[in-house]
Design a protein around this motif. Structure first.
Motif, PDB file in Angstrom:
ATOM      1  N   THR A 156       0.930  -1.221  -0.006  1.00 49.32           N
ATOM      2  CA  THR A 156       0.064  -0.231  -0.063  1.00 49.32           C
ATOM      3  C   THR A 156       1.030   1.227   0.229  1.00 49.32           C
ATOM      4  N   ARG A 157       2.159   1.016   0.509  1.00 48.35           N
ATOM      5  CA  ARG A 157       2.632   2.019   0.581  1.00 48.35           C
ATOM      6  C   ARG A 157       3.417   2.630  -0.002  1.00 48.35           C
ATOM      7  N   ILE A 158       4.357   1.691  -1.376  1.00 51.18           N
ATOM      8  CA  ILE A 158       4.618   2.023  -2.427  1.00 51.18           C
ATOM      9  C   ILE A 158       3.511   2.149  -3.515  1.00 51.18           C
ATOM     10  N   THR A 159       2.642   2.091  -3.865  1.00 55.26           N
ATOM     11  CA  THR A 159       1.735   1.659  -4.241  1.00 55.26           C
ATOM     12  C   THR A 159       0.983   4.019  -4.267  1.00 55.26           C
ATOM     13  N   SER A 160       1.126   4.232  -3.044  1.00 56.03           N
ATOM     14  CA  SER A 160       0.165   5.149  -2.157  1.00 56.03           C
ATOM     15  C   SER A 160       1.329   7.056  -3.027  1.00 56.03           C
ATOM     16  N   ARG A 161       2.716   6.115  -3.597  1.00 56.57           N
ATOM     17  CA  ARG A 161       3.921   6.672  -3.644  1.00 56.57           C
ATOM     18  C   ARG A 161       3.856   7.105  -5.573  1.00 56.57           C
ATOM     19  N   CYS A 162       3.314   6.155  -5.999  1.00 60.74           N
ATOM     20  CA  CYS A 162       3.262   6.619  -7.704  1.00 60.74           C
ATOM     21  C   CYS A 162       1.817   6.827  -8.293  1.00 60.74           C
ATOM     22  N   SER A 163       0.916   7.312  -6.964  1.00 59.87           N
ATOM     23  CA  SER A 163      -0.851   7.372  -7.782  1.00 59.87           C
ATOM     24  C   SER A 163      -1.256   8.255  -7.618  1.00 59.87           C
ATOM     25  N   ASP A 168      -6.844   5.274  -9.349  1.00 60.78           N
ATOM     26  CA  ASP A 168      -4.881   4.507  -9.836  1.00 60.78           C
ATOM     27  C   ASP A 168      -4.658   4.012  -8.760  1.00 60.78           C
ATOM     28  N   MET A 169      -4.776   4.279  -8.003  1.00 59.31           N
ATOM     29  CA  MET A 169      -3.674   3.459  -6.224  1.00 59.31           C
ATOM     30  C   MET A 169      -4.456   2.317  -6.302  1.00 59.31           C
ATOM     31  N   THR A 170      -6.321   2.101  -6.188  1.00 62.59           N
ATOM     32  CA  THR A 170      -7.150   1.403  -6.184  1.00 62.59           C
ATOM     33  C   THR A 170      -6.981   0.037  -7.440  1.00 62.59           C
ATOM     34  N   SER A 171      -6.648   0.276  -8.612  1.00 62.07           N
ATOM     35  CA  SER A 171      -5.797  -0.459  -9.946  1.00 62.07           C
ATOM     36  C   SER A 171      -4.647  -1.055  -9.509  1.00 62.07           C
ATOM     37  N   GLN A 172      -3.351  -0.160  -8.627  1.00 57.21           N
ATOM     38  CA  GLN A 172      -2.618  -0.420  -8.799  1.00 57.21           C
ATOM     39  C   GLN A 172      -1.862  -1.610  -8.071  1.00 57.21           C
ATOM     40  N   LEU A 173      -3.176  -1.424  -7.075  1.00 52.13           N
ATOM     41  CA  LEU A 173      -3.108  -2.158  -5.864  1.00 52.13           C
ATOM     42  C   LEU A 173      -3.437  -3.638  -6.139  1.00 52.13           C
ATOM     43  N   MET A 174      -4.721  -3.080  -6.456  1.00 52.53           N
ATOM     44  CA  MET A 174      -5.164  -4.894  -7.060  1.00 52.53           C
ATOM     45  C   MET A 174      -4.657  -5.762  -8.175  1.00 52.53           C
ATOM     46  N   HIS A 175      -3.393  -5.210  -9.003  1.00 53.39           N
ATOM     47  CA  HIS A 175      -2.364  -5.735  -9.841  1.00 53.39           C
ATOM     48  C   HIS A 175      -1.477  -6.634  -8.914  1.00 53.39           C
ATOM     49  N   PHE A 204      12.827 -15.779  -9.209  1.00 56.73           N
ATOM     50  CA  PHE A 204      12.695 -14.193  -8.472  1.00 56.73           C
ATOM     51  C   PHE A 204      12.043 -13.540  -9.636  1.00 56.73           C
ATOM     52  N   THR A 205      12.156 -13.411 -10.792  1.00 58.18           N
ATOM     53  CA  THR A 205      11.457 -13.020 -10.898  1.00 58.18           C
ATOM     54  C   THR A 205       9.686 -12.353 -10.825  1.00 58.18           C
ATOM     55  N   VAL A 206       9.315 -13.258 -10.625  1.00 56.74           N
ATOM     56  CA  VAL A 206       7.593 -13.641 -10.448  1.00 56.74           C
ATOM     57  C   VAL A 206       8.070 -13.117  -8.491  1.00 56.74           C
ATOM     58  N   LEU A 207       8.596 -13.998  -7.552  1.00 59.00           N
ATOM     59  CA  LEU A 207       7.440 -13.344  -6.527  1.00 59.00           C
ATOM     60  C   LEU A 207       8.458 -12.198  -6.364  1.00 59.00           C
ATOM     61  N   LEU A 208       9.154 -11.386  -6.738  1.00 54.76           N
ATOM     62  CA  LEU A 208       9.795  -9.751  -6.644  1.00 54.76           C
ATOM     63  C   LEU A 208       9.089  -8.649  -6.891  1.00 54.76           C
ATOM     64  N   ALA A 209       8.467  -9.029  -8.029  1.00 52.79           N
ATOM     65  CA  ALA A 209       7.578  -8.738  -9.009  1.00 52.79           C
ATOM     66  C   ALA A 209       6.865  -7.963  -8.119  1.00 52.79           C
ATOM     67  N   PRO A 210       5.936  -7.932  -7.213  1.00 53.31           N
ATOM     68  CA  PRO A 210       4.865  -7.284  -6.689  1.00 53.31           C
ATOM     69  C   PRO A 210       5.502  -5.947  -5.828  1.00 53.31           C
ATOM     70  N   TYR A 211       6.260  -6.600  -5.648  1.00 54.56           N
ATOM     71  CA  TYR A 211       7.081  -5.141  -4.589  1.00 54.56           C
ATOM     72  C   TYR A 211       7.625  -3.984  -5.030  1.00 54.56           C
ATOM     73  N   ASP A 212       7.855  -4.478  -6.683  1.00 49.91           N
ATOM     74  CA  ASP A 212       8.685  -3.366  -7.373  1.00 49.91           C
ATOM     75  C   ASP A 212       7.925  -1.923  -8.191  1.00 49.91           C
ATOM     76  N   ASP A 213       8.816  -0.609  -8.000  1.00 46.20           N
ATOM     77  CA  ASP A 213       7.382   0.491  -7.846  1.00 46.20           C
ATOM     78  C   ASP A 213       7.120   0.714 -10.116  1.00 46.20           C
ATOM     79  N   ASP A 214       5.737   1.055  -9.771  1.00 46.50           N
ATOM     80  CA  ASP A 214       4.980   0.855 -11.821  1.00 46.50           C
ATOM     81  C   ASP A 214       5.282   2.819 -12.422  1.00 46.50           C
ATOM     82  N   GLY A 215       6.056   3.612 -10.648  1.00 47.67           N
ATOM     83  CA  GLY A 215       6.498   4.894 -11.629  1.00 47.67           C
ATOM     84  C   GLY A 215       7.413   4.899 -11.017  1.00 47.67           C
ATOM     85  N   ALA A 216       7.955   6.459 -10.248  1.00 45.48           N
ATOM     86  CA  ALA A 216       8.762   7.112 -10.816  1.00 45.48           C
ATOM     87  C   ALA A 216      10.508   6.793 -10.630  1.00 45.48           C
TER      88      ALA A 216
END
Length: 333
Positions: A156-163, A168-175, A204-216
């Motif tokens: 939630t914290r990661i998603t809020s930084r780039c929403s 937009d935050m809801t969509s990214q968080l669900m993703h 490694f890629t699949v497991l770590l994908a949820p923790y990467d940012d989509d924004g800056a």
């Protein structure tokens, strides 16, 4: 064989004997003054002693687990003054096998006849093992629930930084939560061993994908490991280890701050795969403070026991640097 009625004295004895045998109870009598101890056949078997041997309480004490020995001796000696019934559970060791026994009896003068104390022994090994299993499961479940709450908070914290908006935050968080669900499919073994082997980099890629940012800060997790196939059973074990390391990084490592980065690199030397997990930009923490927690112990046991490797932690001022060596043959298994 003639029928015995309830008024026959032997009838009550026969019923009691059958009931005792069915319950797995061993009868014993301890002579306080001489230390002699008399047991039935089941008692000799329970303690791993030949039935033709003379037995004393001191003899049995030698078979009590060293951690319980003083406590058992004190409890039996206290029967001279103890009022009413008593019960004590303890471990025994013989032939390298540890068993749990419950000793029950009655103290005080009402329970002592001619300086003898009588009671029963019960084999409670199965019950104790079940209790230990339940405690272990409860501890693991508590650990996993705490991890899931920490992950949800971190995502939630990661998603809020780039929403840019609530939508937009809801969509990214669900993703991210959907990606996390896919990642957990790697952690959970499939029934009947279904499924195919995965590539080391994909795990490694699949497991770590949820923790990467989509924004800056997108792309702050980088994975570059050898192209190696991982077997179904090993993939589950490795996924558990990677998931624990990612959770730690999200809680108090590089992924807990906006500018932190994580690099996973690897090399292969003959039958050994070397993996480096390097965090940068993590907040300062006590050196090694998290290297002995439940999750870290789980990672160590997984890497050493199931992946045939080693793992070391180095808590630098910039973040954790974790080195793993994995056995190539174990990975393919």
């Amino acid at each position: 064989m003639p029928h015995k009625s309830a008024t026959d004295p032997d009838w009550g004895y026969d019923v009691l004997r059958r009931a005792i045998d069915a319950a797995g109870i061993s009868l014993w009598t301890w002579h306080i003054d001489t230390d002699d101890l008399t047991m039935d056949e089941k008692g000799y078997a329970l303690w791993g002693i030949a039935p033709d041997r003379d037995v004393t309480f001191e003899c049995l004490s030698a078979k009590v687990h060293p951690a319980d020995r003083d406590r058992v001796r004190a409890a039996f000696n206290a029967t001279r003054a103890l009022v009413g019934t008593y019960e004590i559970d303890f471990r025994t060791v013989h032939d390298g096998v540890v068993r749990w026994i419950s000793a029950r009896g009655k103290g005080d003068d009402t329970g002592i006849v001619e300086q003898k104390v009588s009671g029963v022994f019960l084999d409670i090994t199965d019950r104790k093992q079940a209790e230990e299993g339940h405690e272990l499961l409860a501890g693991e479940m508590s650990h996993r629930v705490k991890n899931l709450l920490a992950i949800a908070s971190g995502l939630t914290r990661i998603t809020s930084r780039c929403s840019s908006s609530v939508e937009d935050m809801t969509s990214q968080l669900m993703h991210r939560l959907t990606a996390l669900d896919r990642a957990h499919d790697l952690v959970r073994p499939l029934p009947g061993g279904e499924g195919r082997a995965a590539l080391l980099g994909d795990i490694f890629t699949v497991l770590l994908a949820p923790y990467d940012d989509d924004g800056a800060f997108a792309g702050r997790i980088r994975v570059a490991v050898p192209r190696i196939g991982v077997g179904q059973e090993t993939a589950t074990s490795l996924a558990l280890a990677v998931h624990e390391l990612a959770t730690n990084a999200l809680k108090y490592g590089a992924l807990s701050v906006a500018t932190g980065t994580l690099d996973i690199s690897g090399t292969m030397d003959n039958d050994v795969v070397q993996i480096s997990w390097a965090e940068q930009g993590a907040p300062e923490m006590d050196r090694g403070r998290k290297s002995h927690g439940y999750g870290s112990v789980l990672v160590q046991q997984t890497v050493e026991g199931q992946l045939g490797g080693t793992i070391t932690y180095d808590w630098t001022k910039n973040g954790a640097v974790i080195k793993m060596t994995l056995n190539k043959a174990c990975l393919a298994g």
